[in-house]
Enzyme design. Structure first.
Site, mmCIF file in Angstrom:
data_model
loop_
_atom_site.group_PDB
_atom_site.id
_atom_site.type_symbol
_atom_site.label_atom_id
_atom_site.label_comp_id
_atom_site.label_asym_id
_atom_site.label_seq_id
_atom_site.Cartn_x
_atom_site.Cartn_y
_atom_site.Cartn_z
ATOM 1 N N ARG A 19 -28.229 -38.199 55.842
ATOM 2 C CA ARG A 19 -27.061 -38.067 54.973
ATOM 3 C C ARG A 19 -27.118 -36.761 54.183
ATOM 4 O O ARG A 19 -28.200 -36.331 53.781
ATOM 5 C CB ARG A 19 -27.016 -39.227 53.988
ATOM 6 C CG ARG A 19 -25.709 -39.336 53.217
ATOM 7 C CD ARG A 19 -25.879 -40.167 51.966
ATOM 8 N NE ARG A 19 -26.163 -41.567 52.254
ATOM 9 C CZ ARG A 19 -26.673 -42.411 51.353
ATOM 10 N NH1 ARG A 19 -26.946 -41.990 50.136
ATOM 11 N NH2 ARG A 19 -26.896 -43.665 51.662
ATOM 12 N N SER A 107 -21.389 -44.085 53.249
ATOM 13 C CA SER A 107 -21.580 -45.285 52.427
ATOM 14 C C SER A 107 -20.756 -45.209 51.140
ATOM 15 O O SER A 107 -19.560 -45.021 51.198
ATOM 16 C CB SER A 107 -23.080 -45.479 52.152
ATOM 17 O OG SER A 107 -23.290 -46.722 51.542
ATOM 18 N N HIS A 108 -21.412 -45.320 49.984
ATOM 19 C CA HIS A 108 -20.704 -45.364 48.700
ATOM 20 C C HIS A 108 -20.676 -43.990 48.025
ATOM 21 O O HIS A 108 -20.264 -43.881 46.878
ATOM 22 C CB HIS A 108 -21.433 -46.337 47.785
ATOM 23 C CG HIS A 108 -22.868 -45.941 47.622
ATOM 24 N ND1 HIS A 108 -23.815 -46.337 48.523
ATOM 25 C CD2 HIS A 108 -23.473 -45.132 46.735
ATOM 26 C CE1 HIS A 108 -24.976 -45.794 48.177
ATOM 27 N NE2 HIS A 108 -24.804 -45.059 47.101
ATOM 28 N N LYS A 117 -26.065 -43.934 60.088
ATOM 29 C CA LYS A 117 -26.968 -45.078 60.092
ATOM 30 C C LYS A 117 -27.154 -45.484 61.547
ATOM 31 O O LYS A 117 -26.174 -45.524 62.295
ATOM 32 C CB LYS A 117 -26.360 -46.251 59.304
ATOM 33 C CG LYS A 117 -26.292 -46.010 57.801
ATOM 34 C CD LYS A 117 -25.740 -47.215 57.044
ATOM 35 C CE LYS A 117 -25.720 -46.911 55.541
ATOM 36 N NZ LYS A 117 -24.999 -47.943 54.758
ATOM 37 N N ASP A 241 -18.598 -51.957 48.919
ATOM 38 C CA ASP A 241 -18.880 -50.524 48.850
ATOM 39 C C ASP A 241 -18.143 -49.825 49.993
ATOM 40 O O ASP A 241 -17.469 -50.479 50.803
ATOM 41 C CB ASP A 241 -20.395 -50.244 48.824
ATOM 42 C CG ASP A 241 -21.058 -50.302 50.184
ATOM 43 O OD1 ASP A 241 -20.558 -51.041 51.048
ATOM 44 O OD2 ASP A 241 -22.076 -49.619 50.378
ATOM 45 N N ASP A 243 -18.666 -48.559 52.841
ATOM 46 C CA ASP A 243 -18.814 -48.882 54.258
ATOM 47 C C ASP A 243 -19.046 -50.371 54.500
ATOM 48 O O ASP A 243 -19.407 -50.785 55.602
ATOM 49 C CB ASP A 243 -19.918 -48.042 54.910
ATOM 50 C CG ASP A 243 -21.309 -48.392 54.418
ATOM 51 O OD1 ASP A 243 -21.437 -48.797 53.239
ATOM 52 O OD2 ASP A 243 -22.264 -48.277 55.203
ATOM 53 N N ASP A 245 -21.205 -52.742 53.578
ATOM 54 C CA ASP A 245 -22.453 -53.495 53.737
ATOM 55 C C ASP A 245 -23.003 -53.986 52.395
ATOM 56 O O ASP A 245 -24.064 -54.603 52.357
ATOM 57 C CB ASP A 245 -23.511 -52.713 54.535
ATOM 58 C CG ASP A 245 -23.853 -51.365 53.939
ATOM 59 O OD1 ASP A 245 -23.379 -51.053 52.825
ATOM 60 O OD2 ASP A 245 -24.602 -50.608 54.589
ATOM 61 N N ARG A 246 -22.279 -53.717 51.301
ATOM 62 C CA ARG A 246 -22.704 -54.261 49.998
ATOM 63 C C ARG A 246 -21.528 -54.947 49.327
ATOM 64 O O ARG A 246 -20.399 -54.467 49.370
ATOM 65 C CB ARG A 246 -23.257 -53.156 49.091
ATOM 66 C CG ARG A 246 -24.612 -52.657 49.589
ATOM 67 C CD ARG A 246 -25.314 -51.789 48.557
ATOM 68 N NE ARG A 246 -24.599 -50.570 48.306
ATOM 69 C CZ ARG A 246 -24.171 -50.181 47.114
ATOM 70 N NH1 ARG A 246 -24.381 -50.927 46.048
ATOM 71 N NH2 ARG A 246 -23.540 -49.050 46.983
ATOM 72 N N HIS A 328 -26.792 -55.734 49.107
ATOM 73 C CA HIS A 328 -27.057 -55.888 50.548
ATOM 74 C C HIS A 328 -27.568 -57.317 50.742
ATOM 75 O O HIS A 328 -28.646 -57.666 50.246
ATOM 76 C CB HIS A 328 -28.179 -54.954 51.012
ATOM 77 C CG HIS A 328 -27.797 -53.518 51.182
ATOM 78 N ND1 HIS A 328 -27.084 -53.070 52.270
ATOM 79 C CD2 HIS A 328 -28.055 -52.427 50.431
ATOM 80 C CE1 HIS A 328 -26.921 -51.759 52.173
ATOM 81 N NE2 HIS A 328 -27.501 -51.346 51.064
HETATM 82 ZN ZN LIG Z 1 -23.072 -49.198 52.094
#
Ligand SMILES: [Zn+2]
Length: 467
Positions: A19, A107-108, A117, A241, A243, A245-246, A328
């Site tokens: 990233r 992501s965030h 990822k 978030d 993407d 995943d949270r 997560h």
């Molecule tokens: Zn995420």
């Protein structure tokens, strides 16, 4: 002439992902090299095909196209699912039974960031794997070939799989905030099929994140959702978030429930069908969670922070549920064991639709300890692990009661405090939890004293928040 090697900016090869800032440390050439090198690794393990998806950031389509070029140049076939949240890409890896997957996502993080990822087979690709990828690219250690690309729309199958686990119950009124993130792609396909009433905020995927930053661990980012829940009289609100995943959640009174509080509810639920099971939570989690898992007949396991580490541990020991304070959460009782926040939201609704109590009642019913949020403060990469080790050595000399699973988590008669080094940033992370305010002050004073003995000062207003 075709490229013979590629050097990455070393700062982008991180612990759990690759990233950086697009146009500064991350370029299309990096995406191509990641595809080529990851593809090489997959082929050398006998793989033939990987899935690829990308989030709603403005730079994502270009990076995805370059990554696909690299993958096919290594001789791999690619199943391109287009724009998606990270868990939808994970689902595609299982659904199409591919030999791995790559998700292009920041992501965030702020809009100018982006990253990658990866999944090798059905496992997280992280830590030493990412360093190996960097070294191979530097030598141009690549396979060659001409893979094919298939575009697949996986949304209907993904939504159907999530909905399969929805249980009937009373109707709920729910506000969902996708924060203009990639869950906007899939939210309607799921909530339109649910009983009850569903209000979706910031549904349009927009990589500039016009409403607020897509990170539900920062209270300010939940303000809009809290206001909507109160205005509309919702039972609860759920946030994601960038993407997906949270997860974040607020109760009907507009109060936040953190990942470790939500985990108490999910743990009780999972333990009904899996009595005696081991349930994993990270070292930042409240003692309430570990105590509640034990009280309701489960085996609590405290583990290192880091979604890839937790996912691996859970698969290794066959735990049906694991979670991090960061949001997560991993269900493996009836799901795949990856972190899908939309699925977690449905599992929360299952509980509430079949309970007499509201989410607010459940929150009030938890033992009420006082704790700090996650405190994050700067410490150079060279020093952060050393500081944690020095603190541990001094505490052991004093005969302190501690766990060193990840940094130090010290138990005293007041409660506990944690100090650990972040794996991803030049930052130390701390948290304290006690029975009352006076105890919390004593814990903070101990933490401060230990830090200053190693030449680090805990800022009075250490920032709560995200990674
Ligand atoms: Zn995420």
């Amino acid at each position: 002439m075709s490229q013979t090697a590629h050097r990455f900016d070393p700062s982008i090869l991180r612990e759990y992902d690759i990233r950086g800032v697009v146009g500064d440390t991350v370029h299309a050439a990096d995406a191509r090299a990641i595809g080529r090198t990851f593809g090489t690794l997959v082929r050398r393990q006998g793989g033939k095909r990987v899935a690829l998806g990308y989030d709603g950031r403005l730079s994502s389509p270009e990076l995805a196209a370059a990554c696909v070029e690299g993958l096919t140049a290594s001789g791999l076939d690619v199943v391109n699912i287009g724009m998606a949240a990270t868990p939808m890409l994970y689902f595609a890896v299982y659904h199409f039974d591919t030999d791995g997957g790559i998700m292009i996502t920041g992501s965030h993080n702020p809009p100018d960031y982006n990253g990658f990822k990866m999944m090798m087979g059905k496992k997280s690709f992280f830590g030493a794997d990412i360093q190996t990828l960097g070294a191979m690219a530097g030598k141009g250690d690549w396979e060659s070939g001409q893979g094919k690309v298939a575009k697949e729309n996986v949304l209907a199958d993904y939504a159907a799989r999530l909905l399969k686990d929805v249980k009937p119950g009373k109707k709920l009124k729910v506000a969902w905030d996708t924060g203009n993130g990639a869950v906007g792609v899939s939210i309607r396909a799921v909530v339109d099929k649910l009983p009850g009433e569903h209000i979706v905020l910031n549904e349009k995927v927009d990589g500039t994140f016009p409403a607020h930053h897509p990170d539900p661990t920062v209270p300010a980012n939940l303000a809009q959702l809290m206001a909507e829940v109160k205005k509309q009289g919702c039972d609860l609100g759920i946030a994601f978030d960038g993407d997906g995943d949270r997860i974040g959640a607020v109760d009907g009174k507009g109060r936040i429930l953190w990942g470790d509080q939500l985990m108490v509810l999910w743990a009780r639920d999972v333990l009904k069908s899996r009595p005696g099971a081991t349930i994993i939570a990270d070292v930042k989690a409240s003692q309430v969670l570990f105590d509640e898992i034990a009280r309701t007949g489960g085996k609590p396991m405290m583990f290192k922070t880091g979604h890839s580490l937790i996912k691996s541990k859970m698969a290794e020991i066959g735990a049906p549920l694991a979670g991090e304070m960061s949001g997560h959460i991993f269900f493996a009782d009836t799901f795949y064991g990856f972190d899908d926040a939309l699925y977690c939201g449905l599992r929360l609704l299952n509980i509430l639709a079949n309970a007499k109590e509201s989410l607010a009642d459940m929150r009030d019913g938890l033992p009420q300890l006082v704790n700090t949020p996650e405190l994050r403060f700067d410490c150079p990469d060279k020093r952060k692990f050393v500081v944690a080790e020095e603190v541990k050595a001094r505490l052991l000399k004093k005969g302190a009661k501690l766990s060193d699973i990840d940094g130090v988590r010290v138990s005293t008669k007041d409660g506990w405090w944690l100090l650990r080094a972040s794996n991803t940033q030049p930052v130390l992370v701390a948290r304290c939890e006690a029975a009352d305010e006076a105890g919390l002050e004593r814990l903070k004073a101990e933490l401060k004293a230990e830090l200053s003995a190693s030449g680090v000062s805990l800022p009075d207003e250490a920032s709560a928040g995200h990674h």
